[in-house]
Design an enzyme around this catalytic site. Structure first.
Site, PDB file in Angstrom:
ATOM      1  N   THR A   1      -6.763  -5.608   8.894  1.00  9.14           N
ATOM      2  CA  THR A   1      -7.995  -5.984   9.569  1.00  9.14           C
ATOM      3  C   THR A   1      -7.818  -5.976  10.936  1.00  9.14           C
ATOM      4  OG1 THR A   1      -7.962  -7.798   7.749  1.00  9.14           O
ATOM      5  CG2 THR A   1      -9.397  -8.394   9.645  1.00  9.14           C
TER       6      THR A   1
ATOM      7  N   HIS B   1       1.597 -10.747   4.773  1.00  9.98           N
ATOM      8  CA  HIS B   1       2.356 -10.758   5.861  1.00  9.98           C
ATOM      9  C   HIS B   1       3.899 -11.159   5.649  1.00  9.98           C
ATOM     10  CE1 HIS B   1      -1.398 -11.367   8.443  1.00  9.98           C
ATOM     11  NE2 HIS B   1      -1.435 -10.182   8.054  1.00  9.98           N
TER      12      HIS B   1
ATOM     13  N   MET C   1      -0.006   0.033   4.810  1.00 13.09           N
ATOM     14  CA  MET C   1      -1.186  -0.922   4.902  1.00 13.09           C
ATOM     15  C   MET C   1      -2.092  -0.891   6.114  1.00 13.09           C
ATOM     16  SD  MET C   1       0.464  -4.703   3.865  1.00 13.09           S
ATOM     17  CE  MET C   1       0.927  -5.332   1.764  1.00 13.09           C
TER      18      MET C   1
ATOM     19  N   SER D   1       0.788  -1.249   0.065  1.00 11.43           N
ATOM     20  CA  SER D   1       0.076   0.128  -0.037  1.00 11.43           C
ATOM     21  C   SER D   1       0.833   1.258   0.149  1.00 11.43           C
ATOM     22  CB  SER D   1      -0.792   0.183   1.371  1.00 11.43           C
ATOM     23  OG  SER D   1      -1.705  -1.045   1.258  1.00 11.43           O
TER      24      SER D   1
ATOM     25  N   VAL E   1      11.349   8.764  -0.949  1.00 13.93           N
ATOM     26  CA  VAL E   1      12.982   8.796  -0.559  1.00 13.93           C
ATOM     27  C   VAL E   1      13.439   7.917  -1.497  1.00 13.93           C
ATOM     28  CG1 VAL E   1      14.599   7.959   1.220  1.00 13.93           C
ATOM     29  CG2 VAL E   1      12.391   9.102   2.078  1.00 13.93           C
TER      30      VAL E   1
END
Ligand code: FAD
Length: 521
Positions: free
Chosen positions: A128, A457, A123, A117, A239
């Site tokens: 969730t 993850h 994210m 994201s 960056v």
């Protein structure tokens, strides 16, 4: 070092935000400047998009987070037109695929669902909010149990974790009771079905205000707090490099994506918290290339299914009135997908998996009108097992100095493979998921192994270690080996095989790193 040292943080997700907060709370004069490549979505920086009630506004906020896949909004985000097309997979809303198939895309054929994201809050504006603690071999061995427990307490405080979320839901309790019956006698004492801790603040009407980077930043984005005067967040600021002399980081090269002008920012201490792919990418681009950089990529493979809850089974533990109460609560924010979240936690040796069971009154995907379970008064559960992936140097990112991504940073190819030890545990977890589903009702989506990358993850690519032997990127305090003042944060720092949602664990490691950083300042 001056009296007012400057800390530069790359990335505004929960982990960069954790560094900013803990450093400012632990140092009396330091200033923190945070750089975020994506746009700010909400008035308070980093709020969860799930708290936006207006469906159109919510949709727009998600789109704006989708970087090269943000369609018509792309150019306003400083991303050149024509660099992106939809790939084979569609990313989950609020995220963009790394391998989206267009010019400047990563090459992730073996890890096709890898996503990111790009927005203030990262994210963490879309997550969730499940925040279980790691346990047993999921934890890092060189941090002792009592210190772990204190670090996790602090991470829970920063994220506003509720350990008994939805505990008053009778529907949730009935689901737990049915799972406990099915697995009775197999699970160790204290490791049976329970509520899944989540990050958020319960509201008087029974809904939850979900936590994002905003709550981690806390006083830093509260104008009435003195800490806010020492904090600055710059969005749409990409960056491009960390400047350094080989042992000390001296500053950042930052491109303002509104004007495309580059400037050098001097800093006394730098934290790179730009996710498990883009942190190692930025370090690589900066000529900081420890042997383990980008390697040891893991995630927990996920097997998912959806079950229509069986009325007669559920009515053994919950009444019609209790169901009506639950449905009334859900009607307050029907677009919020999270309600009555349960789990069976990771436990060794009997249950080296994490099961997450989320109740919803509607199925997550449209079912044909003539499907026998197209409607189901008692609702559905979306259930997933997370399994371990053993860290291996062979899995990871290969960076290219010649091929460039859509932003001009080193191109990424992801190499990843499941081995027989994972396949055995995936088969065991799938069999248990099947049993859980049959105990609760009828499958409307059979258990299926999701494509690699689906967990969202991603871990291990900037892993911490206790010796500089080439198998880790950073020391036990997340300081890059060989550097005095350069820290790395995020799920990439996790060196172990885990099965659970990792943000709480990453934040605990970040708290440790940030306290160390503040003491060195
Ligand atoms: P991120 O939140 O990814 O933030 C990194 C930021 O760095 C991004 O905003 C990015 O734009 C920025 N950045 C990158 N490169 C640069 C650069 N060069 N210059 C400037 N900025 C840069 N985790 C859980 O633990 N529990 C859950 O229930 C859960 N559910 C999830 C559900 C969804 C739909 C999603 C998308 C994620 C979920 N996650 C969950 C994962 C969780 O959101 C992440 O673990 C967490 O956000 C990681 O925080 P972070 O700060 O390390 O990285």
């Amino acid at each position: 070092m001056t009296d007012t040292p400057v800390v530069a943080v790359v990335g505004s997700g929960p982990i960069g935000s954790g560094y900013a907060r803990v450093i400012l709370e632990n140092h009396p004069t330091a200033r923190v400047v945070m750089f975020e490549a994506g746009p700010q979505l909400t008035e308070t920086p980093g709020e969860s998009v799930r708290n936006i009630l207006d469906p159109q506004e919510k949709q727009r906020a998600r789109r704006m987070s989708q970087g090269p896949q943000s369609g018509a909004l792309r150019e306003s985000l400083g991303i050149p037109a024509g660099t992106a097309v939809e790939g084979m997979f569609t990313a989950r809303e609020g995220t963009h695929l790394l391998d989206y198939g267009g010019v400047g895309s990563a090459d992730a054929a073996q890890f096709p669902a890898a996503a990111a994201s790009t927005n203030v809050g990262g994210m963490g504006a879309h997550w969730t909010c499940a925040t279980p603690r790691p346990s047993g071999s999921e934890c890092v061995t060189f941090i002792d149990d009592s210190e772990w427990s204190g670090l996790l307490d602090e991470a829970e405080r920063l994220l506003h974790v509720q350990s008994a979320a939805f505990a008053d839901s009778a529907v949730g309790a009935a689901i737990r009771a049915l799972l406990a019956e099915e697995f009775s006698g197999e699970l160790a004492e204290g490791s049976g079905p329970g509520t899944l801790p989540v990050a958020g603040d319960p509201q008087p009407d029974g809904t939850v205000r979900w936590a994002g980077a905003d709550v981690v930043l806390g006083p830093l984005v509260d104008p009435s707090s003195p800490l806010a005067a020492r904090f600055e967040l710059r969005d749409l600021s990409l960056v491009r490099a960390v400047n350094h002399d080989g042992a000390r980081a001296t500053g950042l090269v930052v491109e303002d994506l509104r004007t495309h002008r580059e400037e050098t920012i001097d800093a006394d201490l730098i934290v790179v918290a730009a996710d498990a792919f883009r942190s190692p990418q930025l370090l690589w681009a900066s000529g900081i290339r420890p042997r383990a950089l980008g390697r040891y990529l893991t995630e927990h493979p996920v097997v998912l299914s959806t079950v229509a809850l069986d009325e007669s089974a559920m009515r053994r533990f919950a009444s019609e009135e209790q169901l009506a109460d639950e449905l009334a609560r859900r009607a307050v924010n029907p677009a919020d997908p999270v309600a009555a979240v349960n789990r069976i936690p990771f436990h060794e040796p009997g249950h080296p998996f994490s099961l997450q069971v989320m109740y919803a009154e509607r199925p997550p995907m449209p079912l044909p009108a003539d499907h026998p379970r197209a409607t189901n008064r008692w609702g559905y559960v979306n259930m997933g097992y997370g399994m371990r992936k053993r860290p291996r140097a062979d899995d990871g990112i290969v960076f290219s100095d010649s091929a460039r991504d859509y932003r001009g940073l080193p191109g990424m190819t992801i190499e990843y493979e499941l081995t027989p030890s994972e396949e055995v545990e995936i088969a065991e977890g799938t069999a248990r998921l099947r049993r859980a589903g049959e105990a609760l009702g009828e499958f409307v989506a059979d258990p299926r192994l999701m494509p690699p990358g689906s967990s969202l993850h991603y871990q291990g690519t900037t892993r911490v270690g206790d010796v500089d032997d080439g198998t880790s990127v950073a020391d036990p305090f997340s300081r890059i080996w060989g550097f005095e003042n350069l820290y790395v944060g995020g799920n990439g720092t996790i060196p172990t095989a885990t099965t659970m949602n990792p943000t709480l664990m990453s934040l605990a490691l970040a708290v440790r790193g940030a306290r160390d950083a503040a003491s060195r300042l």
